[in-house]
Write a protein that holds these residues in place. Structure first.
Motif, mmCIF file in Angstrom:
data_model
loop_
_atom_site.group_PDB
_atom_site.id
_atom_site.type_symbol
_atom_site.label_atom_id
_atom_site.label_comp_id
_atom_site.label_asym_id
_atom_site.label_seq_id
_atom_site.Cartn_x
_atom_site.Cartn_y
_atom_site.Cartn_z
ATOM 1 N N GLY A 133 0.800 -1.220 0.000
ATOM 2 C CA GLY A 133 0.000 0.000 0.000
ATOM 3 C C GLY A 133 0.828 1.263 0.000
ATOM 4 N N TRP A 134 1.939 1.230 -0.613
ATOM 5 C CA TRP A 134 2.749 2.441 -0.689
ATOM 6 C C TRP A 134 3.405 2.492 -2.051
ATOM 7 N N GLY A 135 3.916 3.661 -2.335
ATOM 8 C CA GLY A 135 4.851 3.781 -3.432
ATOM 9 C C GLY A 135 4.265 3.748 -4.820
ATOM 10 N N HIS A 136 5.156 3.759 -5.728
ATOM 11 C CA HIS A 136 4.833 3.933 -7.134
ATOM 12 C C HIS A 136 5.703 2.994 -7.943
ATOM 13 N N TRP A 137 5.090 2.380 -8.921
ATOM 14 C CA TRP A 137 5.868 1.515 -9.803
ATOM 15 C C TRP A 137 6.326 2.337 -10.990
ATOM 16 N N TYR A 138 7.612 2.354 -11.207
ATOM 17 C CA TYR A 138 8.168 3.101 -12.333
ATOM 18 C C TYR A 138 8.645 2.132 -13.403
ATOM 19 N N THR A 139 8.466 2.531 -14.642
ATOM 20 C CA THR A 139 9.016 1.694 -15.712
ATOM 21 C C THR A 139 10.476 2.070 -15.921
ATOM 22 N N LEU A 140 11.185 1.152 -16.520
ATOM 23 C CA LEU A 140 12.599 1.404 -16.817
ATOM 24 C C LEU A 140 12.714 2.629 -17.720
ATOM 25 N N ARG A 141 11.784 2.725 -18.666
ATOM 26 C CA ARG A 141 11.842 3.852 -19.603
ATOM 27 C C ARG A 141 11.640 5.184 -18.893
ATOM 28 N N GLU A 142 10.715 5.179 -17.930
ATOM 29 C CA GLU A 142 10.484 6.407 -17.171
ATOM 30 C C GLU A 142 11.756 6.858 -16.463
ATOM 31 N N LEU A 143 12.429 5.868 -15.862
ATOM 32 C CA LEU A 143 13.637 6.207 -15.099
ATOM 33 C C LEU A 143 14.791 6.565 -16.032
ATOM 34 N N GLU A 144 14.802 5.935 -17.184
ATOM 35 C CA GLU A 144 15.822 6.312 -18.181
ATOM 36 C C GLU A 144 15.642 7.763 -18.583
ATOM 37 N N ALA A 145 14.384 8.104 -18.850
ATOM 38 C CA ALA A 145 14.111 9.478 -19.269
ATOM 39 C C ALA A 145 14.473 10.444 -18.138
ATOM 40 N N ALA A 146 14.159 10.052 -16.913
ATOM 41 C CA ALA A 146 14.403 10.941 -15.766
ATOM 42 C C ALA A 146 15.893 11.155 -15.517
ATOM 43 N N THR A 147 16.688 10.146 -15.800
ATOM 44 C CA THR A 147 18.114 10.230 -15.464
ATOM 45 C C THR A 147 18.994 10.482 -16.683
ATOM 46 N N ASN A 148 18.348 10.935 -17.745
ATOM 47 C CA ASN A 148 19.117 11.206 -18.963
ATOM 48 C C ASN A 148 19.838 9.949 -19.448
ATOM 49 N N GLY A 149 19.106 8.851 -19.430
ATOM 50 C CA GLY A 149 19.677 7.579 -19.875
ATOM 51 C C GLY A 149 20.735 7.055 -18.931
ATOM 52 N N PHE A 150 20.554 7.321 -17.650
ATOM 53 C CA PHE A 150 21.518 6.902 -16.623
ATOM 54 C C PHE A 150 22.928 7.389 -16.977
ATOM 55 N N TYR A 209 25.566 -0.956 -2.584
ATOM 56 C CA TYR A 209 24.555 -1.743 -3.293
ATOM 57 C C TYR A 209 24.243 -1.248 -4.687
ATOM 58 N N GLY A 210 24.838 -0.137 -5.055
ATOM 59 C CA GLY A 210 24.585 0.316 -6.416
ATOM 60 C C GLY A 210 24.904 1.779 -6.615
ATOM 61 N N ILE A 211 24.704 2.180 -7.849
ATOM 62 C CA ILE A 211 24.990 3.570 -8.228
ATOM 63 C C ILE A 211 23.714 4.389 -8.084
ATOM 64 N N VAL A 212 23.874 5.601 -7.565
ATOM 65 C CA VAL A 212 22.704 6.465 -7.364
ATOM 66 C C VAL A 212 22.748 7.604 -8.390
ATOM 67 N N ASP A 231 26.486 9.468 -16.920
ATOM 68 C CA ASP A 231 27.499 9.699 -15.890
ATOM 69 C C ASP A 231 27.282 11.039 -15.194
ATOM 70 N N GLU A 232 26.790 12.000 -15.960
ATOM 71 C CA GLU A 232 26.585 13.337 -15.359
ATOM 72 C C GLU A 232 25.537 13.294 -14.254
ATOM 73 N N ASN A 233 24.670 12.308 -14.317
ATOM 74 C CA ASN A 233 23.598 12.238 -13.318
ATOM 75 C C ASN A 233 23.989 11.439 -12.078
ATOM 76 N N VAL A 234 25.160 10.853 -12.078
ATOM 77 C CA VAL A 234 25.575 10.054 -10.919
ATOM 78 C C VAL A 234 25.824 10.991 -9.741
ATOM 79 N N ILE A 235 25.139 10.704 -8.624
ATOM 80 C CA ILE A 235 25.353 11.542 -7.434
ATOM 81 C C ILE A 235 26.029 10.762 -6.321
ATOM 82 N N VAL A 280 17.700 7.830 -7.937
ATOM 83 C CA VAL A 280 17.415 6.478 -8.448
ATOM 84 C C VAL A 280 18.623 5.588 -8.168
ATOM 85 N N LYS A 281 18.388 4.571 -7.350
ATOM 86 C CA LYS A 281 19.493 3.650 -7.056
ATOM 87 C C LYS A 281 19.333 2.389 -7.900
#
Ligand SMILES: Nc1ncnc2c1ncn2[C@@H]1O[C@H](COP(=O)(O)OP(=O)(O)OP(=O)(O)O)[C@@H](O)[C@H]1O
Length: 297
Positions: free
Chosen positions: A148-165, A176-179, A167-171, A192-193
């Motif tokens: 009962g929480w949260g949101h399901w995101y598609t890979l495409r949505e997250l790709e678009a949000a992170t400029n295709g993952f 456990y992974g890259i953020v 390097d410039e978006n790496v924070i 996005v982790k």
């Protein structure tokens, strides 16, 4: 003695019987022949049956291989996997190097469930592959699980949000992974982790985060907004917190004089300890509680 026996046998065997007046040795010969024929017949029957069975087995195996349920990796019975179906011109820009993994979210109440009715959650076309079900029906994007929480995101949505993952978006990068910094369509900033799948670590981390942080609401806890479960990918989407990290706070980038006085640091330590003590009790309604595996507390 033996001459007598042979002579006696010959006489006995040569006696005509009641079966069409045939001699005894002829009758015995016919019986033995019939017996052999019967045995051969039964043998051939057995062999035919076996051949038919093995043919059916191979055919069913071949059919299975082509069946939809076999198109996905071998997964446990309780598993449901989301497979993203991308149009040819909408192939994901990014394909993170994550080997295929088994999905083992396990408990029914933590499974991602799907809804047939149109939903505003996520975007893109998805289908559900249930390992127990041989048919996979394309359905709308999933709603969130029974949690009962949260949101399901598609890979495409997250790709678009992170400029295709990019390097410039790496924070940052944790154990456990890259953020990545992401900006959703509605301009919300998110972190996005992309979980690394080192010996199934992605699945474990995903499970722990979803089961513990997912439902938690606390002013000192970074909110987990949702997740992306697509094929082998496991991603967690957090609210973006622009305060720098603990290391920066404690040791650097704050000038020669740290804004964190001794008193403030003591308060932080005491508060962290209290939060740590309460963490399993507050957030985990089931036993045994998962060990605190990360450093948010
Ligand atoms: N929600 C967030 N908002 C902004 N930056 C974040 C967020 N989450 C993570 N980061 C950045 O990414 C870095 C790595 O975070 P991550 O959570 O992966 O690892 P960690 O907490 O540093 O360590 P661990 O691997 O033990 O969990 C953080 O140090 C931080 O700089």
């Amino acid at each position: 003695m033996s001459v007598f026996n042979t002579g006696f046998l010959n006489t006995e065997l040569s006696k005509p019987t009641s079966v069409f007046g045939l001699r005894l040795w002829v009758v015995i010969g016919i019986c033995v022949g019939a017996f052999i024929v019967l045995i051969l017949f039964l043998l051939s029957l057995c062999i035919t049956c076996r051949c038919r069975k093995s043919h059916n087995y191979h055919r069913s195996r071949r059919g299975k291989r082509l069946g939809p349920s076999e198109l996905t990796p071998v997964v446990s019975k309780e598993i449901q996997e989301i497979v993203h179906v991308a149009a040819p011109d909408q192939r994901p820009m990014f394909t993170p190097a994550v080997p295929e993994i088994q999905i083992d979210i396990g408990k029914t109440e933590h499974r991602v469930v799907f809804s047939d009715r149109p939903s505003s959650h996520g975007s893109g076309e998805s289908k559900l592959t249930n390992a127990t079900d041989s048919t996979s029906t394309p359905v709308g994007p999933p709603e969130v699980s029974h949690l009962g929480w949260g949101h399901w995101y598609t890979l495409r949505e997250l790709e678009a949000a992170t400029n295709g993952f990019s390097d410039e978006n790496v924070i940052g990068e944790g154990g456990y992974g890259i953020v990545y910094l992401g900006v959703l369509q509605d301009k919300t900033k998110v972190a996005v982790k992309n979980l690394l799948n080192n010996r199934g670590q992605a699945e474990k981390e995903f499970k722990v985060e979803v089961e513990t942080i997912g439902r938690a609401r606390h002013k000192n806890l970074v909110r987990l907004l949702g997740y992306c479960v697509e094929g082998a990918y496991r991603m967690l989407v957090y609210e973006y917190v622009d305060n720098g990290n603990l290391d920066q706070r404690l040791h650097g980038e704050a000038g020669p004089i740290s804004p964190l006085t001794w008193d403030i640091r003591m308060n932080i330590i005491v508060g962290t300890a209290k939060g740590y003590c309460n963490f399993p009790l507050n957030l985990c309604s089931y036993a045994p509680p998962p060990p605190p595996t990360h450093a948010y507390v």
